[in-house]
Design a protein around this motif. Structure first.
Motif, PDB file in Angstrom:
ATOM      1  N   ILE A   1       0.853  -1.180   0.000  1.00 37.86           N
ATOM      2  CA  ILE A   1       0.000   0.000   0.000  1.00 37.86           C
ATOM      3  C   ILE A   1       0.892   1.233   0.000  1.00 37.86           C
ATOM      4  CG2 ILE A   1      -1.787   1.274   1.257  1.00 37.86           C
ATOM      5  CD1 ILE A   1      -2.018  -1.786   2.661  1.00 37.86           C
ATOM      6  N   VAL A   2       0.644   2.122  -0.947  1.00 38.22           N
ATOM      7  CA  VAL A   2       1.327   3.411  -0.949  1.00 38.22           C
ATOM      8  C   VAL A   2       0.298   4.438  -0.493  1.00 38.22           C
ATOM      9  CG1 VAL A   2       2.506   5.155  -2.338  1.00 38.22           C
ATOM     10  CG2 VAL A   2       2.881   2.717  -2.819  1.00 38.22           C
TER      11      VAL A   2
ATOM     12  N   VAL B   1       1.523   4.701  17.388  1.00 45.81           N
ATOM     13  CA  VAL B   1       0.514   4.031  16.562  1.00 45.81           C
ATOM     14  C   VAL B   1       1.188   3.030  15.635  1.00 45.81           C
ATOM     15  CG1 VAL B   1      -1.217   4.353  14.745  1.00 45.81           C
ATOM     16  CG2 VAL B   1      -1.142   5.921  16.695  1.00 45.81           C
ATOM     17  N   PHE B   2       2.247   3.452  14.969  1.00 49.30           N
ATOM     18  CA  PHE B   2       2.952   2.524  14.084  1.00 49.30           C
ATOM     19  C   PHE B   2       3.569   1.376  14.875  1.00 49.30           C
ATOM     20  CE2 PHE B   2       2.595   6.061  11.121  1.00 49.30           C
ATOM     21  CZ  PHE B   2       2.232   5.382   9.970  1.00 49.30           C
ATOM     22  N   ALA B   3       4.092   1.656  16.062  1.00 49.31           N
ATOM     23  CA  ALA B   3       4.678   0.598  16.895  1.00 49.31           C
ATOM     24  C   ALA B   3       3.619  -0.409  17.321  1.00 49.31           C
ATOM     25  CB  ALA B   3       5.357   1.208  18.118  1.00 49.31           C
ATOM     26  N   ALA B   4       2.420   0.069  17.628  1.00 53.17           N
ATOM     27  CA  ALA B   4       1.338  -0.827  18.069  1.00 53.17           C
ATOM     28  C   ALA B   4       0.882  -1.763  16.957  1.00 53.17           C
ATOM     29  CB  ALA B   4       0.156  -0.002  18.572  1.00 53.17           C
ATOM     30  N   HIS B   5       1.118  -1.384  15.710  1.00 53.60           N
ATOM     31  CA  HIS B   5       0.692  -2.203  14.569  1.00 53.60           C
ATOM     32  C   HIS B   5       1.862  -2.869  13.846  1.00 53.60           C
ATOM     33  CE1 HIS B   5      -2.754   0.414  15.311  1.00 53.60           C
ATOM     34  NE2 HIS B   5      -3.468  -0.555  14.777  1.00 53.60           N
ATOM     35  N   ALA B   6       3.060  -2.705  14.369  1.00 53.16           N
ATOM     36  CA  ALA B   6       4.265  -3.174  13.680  1.00 53.16           C
ATOM     37  C   ALA B   6       4.309  -4.687  13.488  1.00 53.16           C
ATOM     38  CB  ALA B   6       5.518  -2.706  14.417  1.00 53.16           C
ATOM     39  N   ASP B   7       3.613  -5.436  14.330  1.00 51.45           N
ATOM     40  CA  ASP B   7       3.617  -6.886  14.162  1.00 51.45           C
ATOM     41  C   ASP B   7       2.749  -7.326  12.979  1.00 51.45           C
ATOM     42  OD1 ASP B   7       1.277  -6.087  15.542  1.00 51.45           O
ATOM     43  OD2 ASP B   7       1.042  -8.082  16.413  1.00 51.45           O
ATOM     44  N   ARG B   8       1.919  -6.414  12.455  1.00 51.59           N
ATOM     45  CA  ARG B   8       1.030  -6.760  11.337  1.00 51.59           C
ATOM     46  C   ARG B   8       1.200  -5.872  10.122  1.00 51.59           C
ATOM     47  NH1 ARG B   8      -3.682  -5.635  14.920  1.00 51.59           N
ATOM     48  NH2 ARG B   8      -1.965  -4.497  15.819  1.00 51.59           N
ATOM     49  N   VAL B   9       1.763  -4.673  10.315  1.00 48.49           N
ATOM     50  CA  VAL B   9       1.936  -3.740   9.205  1.00 48.49           C
ATOM     51  C   VAL B   9       3.347  -3.173   9.259  1.00 48.49           C
ATOM     52  CG1 VAL B   9       1.076  -1.658   8.060  1.00 48.49           C
ATOM     53  CG2 VAL B   9      -0.525  -3.136   9.311  1.00 48.49           C
ATOM     54  N   ARG B  10       4.100  -3.398   8.195  1.00 49.97           N
ATOM     55  CA  ARG B  10       5.458  -2.844   8.088  1.00 49.97           C
ATOM     56  C   ARG B  10       5.364  -1.506   7.374  1.00 49.97           C
ATOM     57  NH1 ARG B  10       9.811  -3.763   3.976  1.00 49.97           N
ATOM     58  NH2 ARG B  10      11.706  -3.062   4.998  1.00 49.97           N
ATOM     59  N   ALA B  11       6.069  -0.494   7.860  1.00 45.38           N
ATOM     60  CA  ALA B  11       5.987   0.844   7.282  1.00 45.38           C
ATOM     61  C   ALA B  11       7.378   1.390   6.973  1.00 45.38           C
ATOM     62  CB  ALA B  11       5.273   1.782   8.245  1.00 45.38           C
ATOM     63  N   ARG B  12       7.473   2.041   5.814  1.00 47.59           N
ATOM     64  CA  ARG B  12       8.676   2.792   5.422  1.00 47.59           C
ATOM     65  C   ARG B  12       8.204   4.164   4.960  1.00 47.59           C
ATOM     66  NH1 ARG B  12      11.043  -1.509   1.390  1.00 47.59           N
ATOM     67  NH2 ARG B  12      10.113   0.078   0.125  1.00 47.59           N
ATOM     68  N   PHE B  13       8.977   5.195   5.277  1.00 49.62           N
ATOM     69  CA  PHE B  13       8.557   6.571   5.054  1.00 49.62           C
ATOM     70  C   PHE B  13       9.484   7.264   4.057  1.00 49.62           C
ATOM     71  CE2 PHE B  13       7.379   5.114   9.223  1.00 49.62           C
ATOM     72  CZ  PHE B  13       6.025   5.403   9.261  1.00 49.62           C
TER      73      PHE B  13
ATOM     74  N   VAL C   1       5.142   3.566   2.410  1.00 53.61           N
ATOM     75  CA  VAL C   1       4.932   2.258   1.806  1.00 53.61           C
ATOM     76  C   VAL C   1       4.657   1.288   2.950  1.00 53.61           C
ATOM     77  CG1 VAL C   1       5.955   0.391   0.449  1.00 53.61           C
ATOM     78  CG2 VAL C   1       6.421   2.784  -0.157  1.00 53.61           C
ATOM     79  N   LEU C   2       3.489   0.694   2.897  1.00 53.81           N
ATOM     80  CA  LEU C   2       3.062  -0.242   3.927  1.00 53.81           C
ATOM     81  C   LEU C   2       2.973  -1.637   3.333  1.00 53.81           C
ATOM     82  CD1 LEU C   2       0.160   2.019   5.200  1.00 53.81           C
ATOM     83  CD2 LEU C   2       2.354   1.679   6.338  1.00 53.81           C
ATOM     84  N   GLU C   3       3.332  -2.634   4.113  1.00 55.67           N
ATOM     85  CA  GLU C   3       3.195  -4.031   3.693  1.00 55.67           C
ATOM     86  C   GLU C   3       2.455  -4.781   4.782  1.00 55.67           C
ATOM     87  OE1 GLU C   3       7.075  -5.618   2.956  1.00 55.67           O
ATOM     88  OE2 GLU C   3       7.342  -4.438   1.135  1.00 55.67           O
ATOM     89  N   THR C   4       1.488  -5.615   4.363  1.00 55.54           N
ATOM     90  CA  THR C   4       0.724  -6.391   5.325  1.00 55.54           C
ATOM     91  C   THR C   4       0.113  -7.615   4.664  1.00 55.54           C
ATOM     92  OG1 THR C   4      -1.012  -6.282   7.018  1.00 55.54           O
ATOM     93  CG2 THR C   4      -1.429  -5.095   4.954  1.00 55.54           C
ATOM     94  N   ASP C   5      -0.163  -8.608   5.474  1.00 56.15           N
ATOM     95  CA  ASP C   5      -0.941  -9.767   5.024  1.00 56.15           C
ATOM     96  C   ASP C   5      -2.394  -9.621   5.455  1.00 56.15           C
ATOM     97  OD1 ASP C   5       1.357 -11.045   4.035  1.00 56.15           O
ATOM     98  OD2 ASP C   5       1.800 -11.915   5.984  1.00 56.15           O
ATOM     99  N   ASP C   6      -2.679  -8.547   6.181  1.00 53.01           N
ATOM    100  CA  ASP C   6      -3.974  -8.384   6.830  1.00 53.01           C
ATOM    101  C   ASP C   6      -4.515  -6.980   6.556  1.00 53.01           C
ATOM    102  OD1 ASP C   6      -6.108  -8.132   8.596  1.00 53.01           O
ATOM    103  OD2 ASP C   6      -4.974  -8.770  10.358  1.00 53.01           O
TER     104      ASP C   6
ATOM    105  N   TYR D   1      -4.277  -3.055   8.476  1.00 53.70           N
ATOM    106  CA  TYR D   1      -4.006  -1.778   7.796  1.00 53.70           C
ATOM    107  C   TYR D   1      -5.124  -0.782   8.096  1.00 53.70           C
ATOM    108  CZ  TYR D   1      -4.570   1.569   4.034  1.00 53.70           C
ATOM    109  OH  TYR D   1      -4.811   2.723   3.321  1.00 53.70           O
ATOM    110  N   TYR D   2      -6.370  -1.229   7.970  1.00 54.89           N
ATOM    111  CA  TYR D   2      -7.496  -0.349   8.212  1.00 54.89           C
ATOM    112  C   TYR D   2      -7.469   0.184   9.641  1.00 54.89           C
ATOM    113  CZ  TYR D   2     -12.178   1.509   8.426  1.00 54.89           C
ATOM    114  OH  TYR D   2     -13.245   2.347   8.593  1.00 54.89           O
TER     115      TYR D   2
END
Length: 114
Positions: free
Chosen positions: A5-6, A34-46, A61-66, A70-71
């Motif tokens: 996801i971009v 917020v990003f830390a709380a979701h880091a196990d499911r959503v990877r983020a690069r800025f 750029v976000l990467e997730t299997d879920d 992301y939502y």
């Protein structure tokens, strides 16, 4: 499936009017948790983009299997003062499936694609 996801966004003049120290403090207090709380499911690069386009100032750029994770990340970000008080506005969102054609071909071979 892995989703890429971009997420484009623009920092507003209100954000730029803050000192760098104030911006860093807001980022540390509101965005990083917020990003830390979701880091196990959503990877983020800025990425910064303002030097290369006038359409938006930055993108993530976000990467997730879920997609649900992301939502929930986006909803949590919207609840922060950074978004709610107009320091940053979201722009376009681009979504893709990593090597989706390969998953489709495997499903075809297994007779599961419709």
């Amino acid at each position: 499936m892995k989703y890429g996801i971009v997420l484009t966004y623009t920092v507003t003049p209100r954000w730029l009017a803050l000192s760098r120290e104030q911006r860093n403090a807001m980022r540390a207090a509101h965005l990083e948790p917020v990003f830390a709380a979701h880091a196990d499911r959503v990877r983020a690069r800025f990425f910064d983009a303002e030097a290369f386009t006038g359409r938006f100032s930055d993108f993530t750029v976000l990467e997730t299997d879920d997609l649900g994770a992301y939502y929930f990340l986006i909803e949590a970000l919207r609840d922060t003062p950074v978004i709610a008080e107009g320091y940053l506005t979201f722009g376009e969102v681009f979504l893709g499936v990593e090597d989706g054609f390969e998953a489709y071909e495997r499903a075809l071979a297994a007779g599961a694609a419709r």
